[in-house]
Write a protein that holds these residues in place. Structure first.
Motif, PDB file in Angstrom:
ATOM      1  N   GLY A   4      -8.475  12.081 -11.712  1.00 39.63           N
ATOM      2  CA  GLY A   4      -7.988  12.009 -13.088  1.00 39.63           C
ATOM      3  C   GLY A   4      -7.861  10.579 -13.565  1.00 39.63           C
ATOM      4  O   GLY A   4      -8.767   9.763 -13.395  1.00 39.63           O
ATOM      5  N   HIS A   5      -6.709  10.241 -14.127  1.00 39.30           N
ATOM      6  CA  HIS A   5      -6.456   8.882 -14.613  1.00 39.30           C
ATOM      7  C   HIS A   5      -6.030   7.935 -13.498  1.00 39.30           C
ATOM      8  O   HIS A   5      -5.631   6.810 -13.763  1.00 39.30           O
ATOM      9  N   ALA A   6      -6.069   8.412 -12.276  1.00 40.42           N
ATOM     10  CA  ALA A   6      -5.903   7.569 -11.076  1.00 40.42           C
ATOM     11  C   ALA A   6      -4.476   7.179 -10.741  1.00 40.42           C
ATOM     12  O   ALA A   6      -4.249   6.192 -10.058  1.00 40.42           O
ATOM     13  N   ALA A   7      -3.501   7.963 -11.153  1.00 37.46           N
ATOM     14  CA  ALA A   7      -2.123   7.662 -10.772  1.00 37.46           C
ATOM     15  C   ALA A   7      -1.978   7.602  -9.259  1.00 37.46           C
ATOM     16  O   ALA A   7      -1.420   6.643  -8.707  1.00 37.46           O
ATOM     17  N   SER A   8      -2.498   8.603  -8.563  1.00 38.28           N
ATOM     18  CA  SER A   8      -2.378   8.649  -7.099  1.00 38.28           C
ATOM     19  C   SER A   8      -3.183   7.536  -6.441  1.00 38.28           C
ATOM     20  O   SER A   8      -2.703   6.881  -5.495  1.00 38.28           O
ATOM     21  N   THR A   9      -4.398   7.310  -6.925  1.00 39.13           N
ATOM     22  CA  THR A   9      -5.268   6.291  -6.315  1.00 39.13           C
ATOM     23  C   THR A   9      -4.636   4.909  -6.407  1.00 39.13           C
ATOM     24  O   THR A   9      -4.632   4.134  -5.438  1.00 39.13           O
ATOM     25  N   ILE A  10      -4.114   4.590  -7.563  1.00 37.46           N
ATOM     26  CA  ILE A  10      -3.547   3.262  -7.795  1.00 37.46           C
ATOM     27  C   ILE A  10      -2.273   3.049  -6.987  1.00 37.46           C
ATOM     28  O   ILE A  10      -2.042   1.962  -6.445  1.00 37.46           O
ATOM     29  N   ILE A  11      -1.442   4.067  -6.879  1.00 38.11           N
ATOM     30  CA  ILE A  11      -0.226   3.953  -6.069  1.00 38.11           C
ATOM     31  C   ILE A  11      -0.589   3.612  -4.624  1.00 38.11           C
ATOM     32  O   ILE A  11       0.011   2.723  -4.004  1.00 38.11           O
ATOM     33  N   MET A  12      -1.582   4.299  -4.085  1.00 31.00           N
ATOM     34  CA  MET A  12      -1.984   4.035  -2.699  1.00 31.00           C
ATOM     35  C   MET A  12      -2.636   2.662  -2.551  1.00 31.00           C
ATOM     36  O   MET A  12      -2.379   1.939  -1.587  1.00 31.00           O
ATOM     37  N   ALA A  13      -3.478   2.305  -3.526  1.00 34.47           N
ATOM     38  CA  ALA A  13      -4.173   1.012  -3.451  1.00 34.47           C
ATOM     39  C   ALA A  13      -3.198  -0.156  -3.507  1.00 34.47           C
ATOM     40  O   ALA A  13      -3.388  -1.172  -2.833  1.00 34.47           O
ATOM     41  N   LYS A  14      -2.145  -0.023  -4.289  1.00 38.69           N
ATOM     42  CA  LYS A  14      -1.116  -1.065  -4.359  1.00 38.69           C
ATOM     43  C   LYS A  14      -0.369  -1.186  -3.029  1.00 38.69           C
ATOM     44  O   LYS A  14      -0.058  -2.292  -2.572  1.00 38.69           O
ATOM     45  N   ALA A  15      -0.080  -0.053  -2.425  1.00 41.08           N
ATOM     46  CA  ALA A  15       0.743  -0.039  -1.209  1.00 41.08           C
ATOM     47  C   ALA A  15      -0.023  -0.493   0.026  1.00 41.08           C
ATOM     48  O   ALA A  15       0.581  -1.007   0.977  1.00 41.08           O
ATOM     49  N   PHE A  16      -1.352  -0.316   0.009  1.00 42.59           N
ATOM     50  CA  PHE A  16      -2.146  -0.621   1.203  1.00 42.59           C
ATOM     51  C   PHE A  16      -3.337  -1.499   0.829  1.00 42.59           C
ATOM     52  O   PHE A  16      -4.478  -1.022   0.728  1.00 42.59           O
ATOM     53  N   PRO A  17      -3.091  -2.795   0.632  1.00 47.38           N
ATOM     54  CA  PRO A  17      -4.156  -3.705   0.176  1.00 47.38           C
ATOM     55  C   PRO A  17      -5.289  -3.898   1.176  1.00 47.38           C
ATOM     56  O   PRO A  17      -6.379  -4.341   0.784  1.00 47.38           O
ATOM     57  N   ASN A  18      -5.082  -3.579   2.444  1.00 44.10           N
ATOM     58  CA  ASN A  18      -6.146  -3.731   3.440  1.00 44.10           C
ATOM     59  C   ASN A  18      -7.141  -2.577   3.424  1.00 44.10           C
ATOM     60  O   ASN A  18      -8.203  -2.664   4.049  1.00 44.10           O
ATOM     61  N   SER A  19      -6.797  -1.514   2.718  1.00 43.90           N
ATOM     62  CA  SER A  19      -7.667  -0.341   2.658  1.00 43.90           C
ATOM     63  C   SER A  19      -8.491  -0.336   1.375  1.00 43.90           C
ATOM     64  O   SER A  19      -8.148  -0.990   0.393  1.00 43.90           O
ATOM     65  N   THR A  20      -9.590   0.427   1.412  1.00 44.31           N
ATOM     66  CA  THR A  20     -10.483   0.571   0.260  1.00 44.31           C
ATOM     67  C   THR A  20     -10.390   1.998  -0.271  1.00 44.31           C
ATOM     68  O   THR A  20     -10.496   2.960   0.499  1.00 44.31           O
ATOM     69  N   PHE A  21     -10.199   2.125  -1.579  1.00 42.76           N
ATOM     70  CA  PHE A  21     -10.001   3.428  -2.205  1.00 42.76           C
ATOM     71  C   PHE A  21     -11.081   3.687  -3.250  1.00 42.76           C
ATOM     72  O   PHE A  21     -11.388   2.807  -4.060  1.00 42.76           O
ATOM     73  N   ILE A  22     -11.638   4.903  -3.219  1.00 43.39           N
ATOM     74  CA  ILE A  22     -12.613   5.319  -4.224  1.00 43.39           C
ATOM     75  C   ILE A  22     -12.112   6.613  -4.858  1.00 43.39           C
ATOM     76  O   ILE A  22     -11.852   7.599  -4.153  1.00 43.39           O
TER      77      ILE A  22
END
Length: 351
Positions: free
Chosen positions: A182-200
């Motif tokens: 969707g508008h990426a609420a979940s994706t962005i929360i995870m990406a902020k919390a785990f900067p060493n990981s890559t999210f698509i």
């Protein structure tokens, strides 16, 4: 059958309450947009004149709005001073956008179903589906506003820690796919919390993906990207972690979506499926939470699934037993309920 006057009066009383709730829906979104709730939360006891001045709005409208809110039990009224205020509980639900139980987003989504009622009426007659993207645009922002507070309040603190070994992988650096983002609420929360990981983030609704890209840009994130894709053909292999947030039941072929996810995971990968809370039988779901989800399911989730291939139409009250069957048919051999909230089931599936 003989008419029972007491039961009739009870039913009429309930319907009047429902009328008030339905009529107050637009007032909730107005109060949210104009900052009436947040100002009342931050400023304490205010008259209608004071609230209007602080929010640069017209006092006569604000006075009537406050009266409706007080009659609804959404704000409090102090007759001796003619001032209005919000309790801590009311503020958590209406006045604090960071609260995990902030509920105004649901009313934006509700406004969309009224706009789209003619489409659903037609679908009742034809049996055809209605695509997610064919709904009024209020639905998309409303969905984000409704789910975001719960994700903010629970995802990092309790949902991910309930997944076996997932947090450790994310901290070291994992490859993650967020399906139906969707508008990426979940994706962005995870990406902020785990900067060493890559999210698509993947979603089949192109307009939502454009919004997701803007959200990530505004957040200044460099470890997240987004693509238009369905759950059955999203690209990539060797993912450490794949997520479905409140979307698997909307899919026409959730079994196919799970099969594709399993094939895209590493052998030791994990899939997290977040779904609306439900028991396994209709009689167990005849309660206020089930009532709300069945209504949304009739107007949104079931038509969305019926518009796609297979059209399994799980609905928003599928329940853990039925979800387990779908996920297992998709090829996952290990399944468990990791945790739950009053509104969500958080399920863990592994190859």
């Amino acid at each position: 059958m003989e008419l029972n006057e007491d039961k009739l009066h009870d039913l009429l009383g309930k319907v009047v309450t429902e009328m008030g709730a339905a009529a107050n829906g637009p007032l909730v979104t107005i109060g949210d947009k104009l900052g009436l709730y947040t100002t009342l939360t931050e400023s304490g006891h205010l008259t209608s004149y004071e609230l209007a001045e602080k929010t640069n709005t017209a006092e006569r409208y604000v006075r009537e709005w406050l009266s409706a809110q007080a009659a609804s039990g959404y704000v409090e009224y102090e007759a001796s001073t003619q001032k209005f205020f919000m309790t801590p509980e009311q503020s958590m639900v209406f006045g604090n956008r960071k609260s995990p139980v902030f509920m105004t987003g649901a009313f934006y989504a509700i406004s969309s179903v009224y706009h789209d009622e003619p489409k659903i009426e037609k679908a009742f007659k034809t049996g055809e589906g209605v695509s997610w993207g064919d709904h009024n645009s209020c639905l998309f922002c409303g969905t984000e506003k409704f789910f975001s507070p719960s994700y903010e309040g629970n995802l990092i603190s309790s949902w991910l820690p309930a997944m076996e070994g997932v947090v450790e992988k994310l901290e070291k650096g994992a490859k993650v796919a967020d399906i139906g983002c969707g508008h990426a609420a979940s994706t962005i929360i995870m990406a902020k919390a785990f900067p060493n990981s890559t999210f698509i983030g993947f979603d089949f609704h192109a307009a939502s993906i454009e919004q997701a890209k803007e959200r990530a840009k505004d957040a200044g994130l460099t470890n997240v990207s987004f693509e238009v894709s369905t759950a059955k053909d999203f690209p990539g292999k060797d993912y450490d972690f794949i997520t479905f947030f409140d979307c698997l039941h909307d899919m026409g072929d959730p079994v196919g979506a799970c099969a594709h996810a399993k094939a895209a995971l590493k052998p030791d990968g994990t899939c997290m499926i977040v779904e609306p809370f439900a028991k396994d039988t209709l009689e167990e779901n005849l309660n206020p939470v089930g009532r709300a989800f069945y209504a949304f399911s009739t107007m949104l989730c079931t038509p969305c699934s019926l518009n796609q291939e297979v059209g399994l139409a799980l609905g928003a009250q599928a329940g853990e037993k039925q979800l387990k069957e779908v996920i297992s048919k998709g090829g996952f051999s290990r399944f468990k309920r990791a945790t739950e909230t009053p509104f969500n089931l958080i399920l863990e599936a592994r190859p």
